[in-house]
Write an enzyme that holds these catalytic residues in place. Sequence first.
Site, PDB file in Angstrom:
ATOM      1  N   SER A  17      38.404  27.718  27.683  1.00 57.69           N
ATOM      2  CA  SER A  17      38.386  28.884  28.664  1.00 57.69           C
ATOM      3  C   SER A  17      39.813  29.332  29.059  1.00 57.69           C
ATOM      4  CB  SER A  17      37.897  28.193  30.101  1.00 57.69           C
ATOM      5  OG  SER A  17      37.863  29.198  31.136  1.00 57.69           O
ATOM      6  N   LYS A  68      25.851  28.200  35.616  1.00 60.70           N
ATOM      7  CA  LYS A  68      25.407  29.448  36.343  1.00 60.70           C
ATOM      8  C   LYS A  68      24.034  29.695  37.101  1.00 60.70           C
ATOM      9  CE  LYS A  68      28.452  32.514  33.366  1.00 60.70           C
ATOM     10  NZ  LYS A  68      28.462  33.720  32.361  1.00 60.70           N
ATOM     11  N   ASP A 105      30.027  39.045  36.219  1.00 50.89           N
ATOM     12  CA  ASP A 105      29.698  39.640  34.861  1.00 50.89           C
ATOM     13  C   ASP A 105      29.514  41.075  34.864  1.00 50.89           C
ATOM     14  OD1 ASP A 105      31.023  37.253  33.461  1.00 50.89           O
ATOM     15  OD2 ASP A 105      28.893  36.282  33.624  1.00 50.89           O
ATOM     16  N   TYR A 217      35.186  37.187  22.047  1.00 48.16           N
ATOM     17  CA  TYR A 217      36.711  37.325  22.136  1.00 48.16           C
ATOM     18  C   TYR A 217      37.547  36.447  21.268  1.00 48.16           C
ATOM     19  CZ  TYR A 217      37.140  33.471  25.636  1.00 48.16           C
ATOM     20  OH  TYR A 217      36.672  32.336  26.317  1.00 48.16           O
ATOM     21  N   GLY A 238      35.104  41.035  24.069  1.00 47.73           N
ATOM     22  CA  GLY A 238      35.124  40.067  24.928  1.00 47.73           C
ATOM     23  C   GLY A 238      35.949  39.950  25.996  1.00 47.73           C
TER      24      GLY A 238
END
Length: 275
Positions: A17, A68, A105, A217, A238
């Site tokens: 992350s 999530k 997001d 990304y 990303g």
Amino acid sequence: MSAMRRAAVLGSPIAHSLSPVLHRAAYTALGLDDWSYDRFEVDEAGLPGFVAGLDGSWAGLSLTMPLKRAIIPLLDGISDTAASVEAVNTVVLTEDGRRLGDNTDIPGMIAALRERGVEKVESAAILGAGATASSALAALARICGGPVTAYVRSEARAREMRGWGERLGVDVRTAAWDDADQAFSAPLVVATTPAGTTDALAGAVPTTVGTLFDVLYDPWPTALAASWSERGGKVVGGLDLLVHQAVLQVEQMTGVPSAPLTAMRAAGERALAAR
């Protein structure tokens, strides 16, 4: 001496992350010396215990897969945006002890597109049908005037995407993944699939293209994004999404009116270049 304030990103796996890099860069730029931001490997089974153990020093949580949706029953309330896709990536812990969930997001996608001059499109295409695809649909509900075609691998996924379309008020049409190269005629193409999935499509990019939003990304650029750039198309990546959603998280967690986008992006770029 002011009390330390804590925030962190939770998920599994979590070692990759970039959120700590982005949030810490924001704290540094804002002079928030008493703020810390960490990462914790937490799966769905461990989530209730982790949340129960948070004390008053905690200001917020960022959530990535697979948490999530799992976080929602543990919260005191969620925003309409989060409810629209049943996904929370941001939790703000209020001073009176409440846990409030949001989804950054979706506005992050809209902000990343707007930064590249894409504010409205007449139609769009989505590659894939996972959790990111539903967030992309929610973003398109706000900026796309016409149909969205989702290219998927199974009829079950196709039904799921049509269901999200009905729920979000988007005219969703579905097509087989084998025909995914037909997506490239749309003015906006959102690629939401895992690394490597779209590599085989890179050779099918036409000479005239619109905008590609590729949510990956690392590695960057993807083969598809590189091919798109060579054709002169706009590419949103990303890292753009990650930075814009993190800006909104920093603002919600710290209460600052505007987080330092430029400093956060630069930190993210440096971290990726070092991998």
